[in-house]
Design a protein around this motif. Structure first.
Motif, PDB file in Angstrom:
ATOM      1  N   GLY A  76     101.064 -82.508 -14.868  1.00 12.56           N
ATOM      2  CA  GLY A  76     100.201 -82.888 -13.763  1.00 12.56           C
ATOM      3  C   GLY A  76      98.773 -82.409 -13.874  1.00 12.56           C
ATOM      4  N   VAL A  77      98.412 -81.789 -15.000  1.00 13.93           N
ATOM      5  CA  VAL A  77      97.035 -81.352 -15.215  1.00 13.93           C
ATOM      6  C   VAL A  77      96.199 -82.554 -15.659  1.00 13.93           C
ATOM      7  N   GLU A  78      95.085 -82.793 -14.995  1.00 13.14           N
ATOM      8  CA  GLU A  78      94.184 -83.860 -15.419  1.00 13.14           C
ATOM      9  C   GLU A  78      93.465 -83.431 -16.697  1.00 13.14           C
ATOM     10  N   VAL A  79      93.459 -84.282 -17.699  1.00 15.91           N
ATOM     11  CA  VAL A  79      92.691 -84.017 -18.916  1.00 15.91           C
ATOM     12  C   VAL A  79      91.725 -85.181 -19.107  1.00 15.91           C
ATOM     13  N   HIS A  80      90.446 -84.867 -19.082  1.00 17.01           N
ATOM     14  CA  HIS A  80      89.391 -85.866 -19.207  1.00 17.01           C
ATOM     15  C   HIS A  80      88.742 -85.744 -20.585  1.00 17.01           C
ATOM     16  N   PHE A  81      88.662 -86.867 -21.284  1.00 16.94           N
ATOM     17  CA  PHE A  81      88.081 -86.883 -22.626  1.00 16.94           C
ATOM     18  C   PHE A  81      86.779 -87.688 -22.590  1.00 16.94           C
ATOM     19  N   THR A 101      92.325 -89.222 -19.323  1.00 15.75           N
ATOM     20  CA  THR A 101      91.349 -90.145 -18.772  1.00 15.75           C
ATOM     21  C   THR A 101      90.144 -90.135 -19.691  1.00 15.75           C
ATOM     22  N   VAL A 102      89.773 -91.285 -20.235  1.00 16.13           N
ATOM     23  CA  VAL A 102      88.679 -91.368 -21.203  1.00 16.13           C
ATOM     24  C   VAL A 102      87.413 -91.850 -20.515  1.00 16.13           C
ATOM     25  N   HIS A 103      86.324 -91.120 -20.755  1.00 15.74           N
ATOM     26  CA  HIS A 103      85.010 -91.469 -20.210  1.00 15.74           C
ATOM     27  C   HIS A 103      84.118 -91.923 -21.360  1.00 15.74           C
ATOM     28  N   ARG A 104      83.720 -93.184 -21.308  1.00  9.79           N
ATOM     29  CA  ARG A 104      82.922 -93.763 -22.391  1.00  9.79           C
ATOM     30  C   ARG A 104      81.445 -93.893 -22.040  1.00  9.79           C
ATOM     31  N   ASP A 105      81.100 -93.782 -20.760  1.00  6.24           N
ATOM     32  CA  ASP A 105      79.701 -93.848 -20.363  1.00  6.24           C
ATOM     33  C   ASP A 105      78.982 -92.581 -20.800  1.00  6.24           C
ATOM     34  N   ILE A 106      77.661 -92.638 -20.768  1.00  2.90           N
ATOM     35  CA  ILE A 106      76.864 -91.516 -21.259  1.00  2.90           C
ATOM     36  C   ILE A 106      77.011 -90.282 -20.385  1.00  2.90           C
ATOM     37  N   SER A 107      77.420 -90.472 -19.112  1.00  4.29           N
ATOM     38  CA  SER A 107      77.580 -89.338 -18.211  1.00  4.29           C
ATOM     39  C   SER A 107      78.556 -89.700 -17.096  1.00  4.29           C
ATOM     40  N   CYS A 108      78.940 -88.684 -16.344  1.00  2.14           N
ATOM     41  CA  CYS A 108      79.826 -88.873 -15.194  1.00  2.14           C
ATOM     42  C   CYS A 108      79.417 -87.876 -14.115  1.00  2.14           C
ATOM     43  N   THR A 109      79.224 -88.362 -12.908  1.00  2.00           N
ATOM     44  CA  THR A 109      78.953 -87.487 -11.764  1.00  2.00           C
ATOM     45  C   THR A 109      80.205 -87.458 -10.894  1.00  2.00           C
ATOM     46  N   THR A 110      80.696 -86.263 -10.620  1.00  2.00           N
ATOM     47  CA  THR A 110      81.942 -86.137  -9.871  1.00  2.00           C
ATOM     48  C   THR A 110      81.883 -84.929  -8.950  1.00  2.00           C
ATOM     49  N   ILE A 112      83.888 -81.740  -7.365  1.00  2.66           N
ATOM     50  CA  ILE A 112      85.026 -80.853  -7.591  1.00  2.66           C
ATOM     51  C   ILE A 112      84.940 -79.711  -6.591  1.00  2.66           C
ATOM     52  N   TYR A 113      85.946 -79.619  -5.737  1.00  4.55           N
ATOM     53  CA  TYR A 113      85.993 -78.575  -4.717  1.00  4.55           C
ATOM     54  C   TYR A 113      84.689 -78.483  -3.910  1.00  4.55           C
ATOM     55  N   GLY A 114      84.138 -79.641  -3.560  1.00  2.53           N
ATOM     56  CA  GLY A 114      82.962 -79.678  -2.704  1.00  2.53           C
ATOM     57  C   GLY A 114      81.639 -79.507  -3.409  1.00  2.53           C
ATOM     58  N   LYS A 115      81.644 -79.315  -4.733  1.00  3.39           N
ATOM     59  CA  LYS A 115      80.418 -79.189  -5.521  1.00  3.39           C
ATOM     60  C   LYS A 115      80.238 -80.442  -6.383  1.00  3.39           C
ATOM     61  N   VAL A 116      78.981 -80.834  -6.596  1.00  2.00           N
ATOM     62  CA  VAL A 116      78.686 -82.036  -7.363  1.00  2.00           C
ATOM     63  C   VAL A 116      78.340 -81.642  -8.797  1.00  2.00           C
ATOM     64  N   PHE A 117      79.075 -82.223  -9.744  1.00  2.00           N
ATOM     65  CA  PHE A 117      78.905 -81.931 -11.167  1.00  2.00           C
ATOM     66  C   PHE A 117      78.348 -83.160 -11.884  1.00  2.00           C
ATOM     67  N   TYR A 118      77.366 -82.934 -12.736  1.00  2.43           N
ATOM     68  CA  TYR A 118      76.887 -83.968 -13.663  1.00  2.43           C
ATOM     69  C   TYR A 118      77.396 -83.560 -15.035  1.00  2.43           C
ATOM     70  N   LEU A 119      78.302 -84.363 -15.601  1.00  6.76           N
ATOM     71  CA  LEU A 119      78.965 -84.030 -16.853  1.00  6.76           C
ATOM     72  C   LEU A 119      78.594 -85.030 -17.932  1.00  6.76           C
ATOM     73  N   ALA A 120      78.324 -84.543 -19.124  1.00 12.60           N
ATOM     74  CA  ALA A 120      78.009 -85.426 -20.250  1.00 12.60           C
ATOM     75  C   ALA A 120      78.158 -84.652 -21.545  1.00 12.60           C
ATOM     76  N   HIS A 121      78.377 -85.387 -22.626  1.00 11.28           N
ATOM     77  CA  HIS A 121      78.346 -84.709 -23.925  1.00 11.28           C
ATOM     78  C   HIS A 121      76.940 -84.182 -24.172  1.00 11.28           C
ATOM     79  N   GLY A 122      75.948 -85.010 -23.912  1.00 12.94           N
ATOM     80  CA  GLY A 122      74.553 -84.567 -24.046  1.00 12.94           C
ATOM     81  C   GLY A 122      73.746 -85.394 -25.028  1.00 12.94           C
ATOM     82  N   ASP A 123      74.416 -86.174 -25.877  1.00 11.35           N
ATOM     83  CA  ASP A 123      73.667 -87.021 -26.803  1.00 11.35           C
ATOM     84  C   ASP A 123      73.083 -88.212 -26.044  1.00 11.35           C
TER      85      ASP A 123
END
Length: 256
Positions: A76-81, A101-110, A112-123
């Motif tokens: 039940g652990v979410e694993v995001h790639f 769960t695979v993320h193919r876009d350059i970034s993802c904003t989500t 988590i526990y009430g905080k907003v995260f901007y996630l990306a590989h960075g390239d």
């Protein structure tokens, strides 16, 4: 609250990394140590030095790692790639077989526990790197991907791994990963500061790609972290619902 983990840049399969089995063992052991307490794990790109899925063929190896990831998702652990600049040719294998769960876009904003995260590989976030952006568009082009997929896997995988090896050895010959350039020059920091001007709700920017460890306050409410790597540093970021930490994994130690 169950913690959330972020890590990147293992470059598994690299022909230029002699301690590949140590790398894989350490990550498998780390994932095993958090499998009963993690809410989610975010793999922020370049986990593989080269990955290309054919319709009926996937790259050889990585059975311990993919098996452990599958165990986490079964629990039940979410694993995001997130696809990076080395392992962007991911299709449906990770989702179908491993439950990621695979993320193919350059970034993802989500959130988590009430905080907003901007996630990306960075390239691709460096506004001035036009040469790389052109190369990135070519690699993501469906026609180019189809042409490469027409190669026999023996040729395609060999070409991809050798290209990645050449890139890493050239990089090492030039002195390796450049050190942190400072707030006024580090491209990912400059990107985050500029992005905040139009998206002030972001609390945390988390990137990989640079192979450096960075934890920097951008404003009273915003912070940027760069995750290091799983080649020599074995670093990761963990969020417990209230606090965010940049940690180093040492086998045998109790993990948060």
């Amino acid at each position: 609250m169950r913690p959330v983990y972020f890590l990147s840049d293992a470059h598994f399969g690299s022909l230029a990394i002699p301690h590949a089995r140590t790398q894989e063992r350490r990550l498998v052991n780390f994932l095993d140590s958090i499998k009963h307490k993690a809410s989610a794990v975010y793999l922020l790109g370049d986990m593989f030095d080269f990955w290309h899925e054919y319709r009926y063929v996937v790259p050889k190896g990585y059975t311990r790692l993919l098996g452990k990831i599958s165990e986490l998702t079964d629990l039940g652990v979410e694993v995001h790639f997130f696809t990076g600049n080395h392992d962007l040719w991911v299709h449906d294998y990770f989702e179908r077989e491993c439950g990621m769960t695979v993320h193919r876009d350059i970034s993802c904003t989500t959130e988590i526990y009430g905080k907003v995260f901007y996630l990306a590989h960075g390239d691709g976030l460096d506004a001035g790197d036009r040469k790389y952006k052109l190369l990135r568009r070519m690699f993501h082009n469906p026609v180019c991907q189809c042409l490469f997929a027409s190669l026999h896997p023996r040729i395609g995988m060999w070409a991809g791994l050798k290209w990645a090896e050449h890139s890493r050895r050239k990089h090492e010959a030039q002195g390796g990963e450049p050190p942190y350039a400072g707030e006024d020059k580090e491209e990912l920091v400059l990107f985050a500061k500029d992005y905040l001007k139009t998206h002030p709700d972001i609390n945390f920017f988390i990137f990989g790609h640079r192979h450096i460890e960075l934890d920097l306050m951008l404003s009273r409410t915003a912070r940027i972290l760069i995750t290091g790597d799983w080649i020599d540093k074995y670093t990761y970021v963990v969020f417990d619902g209230e606090n965010l930490f940049l940690e180093n994994y040492i086998e045998g130690e109790t993990q948060p």
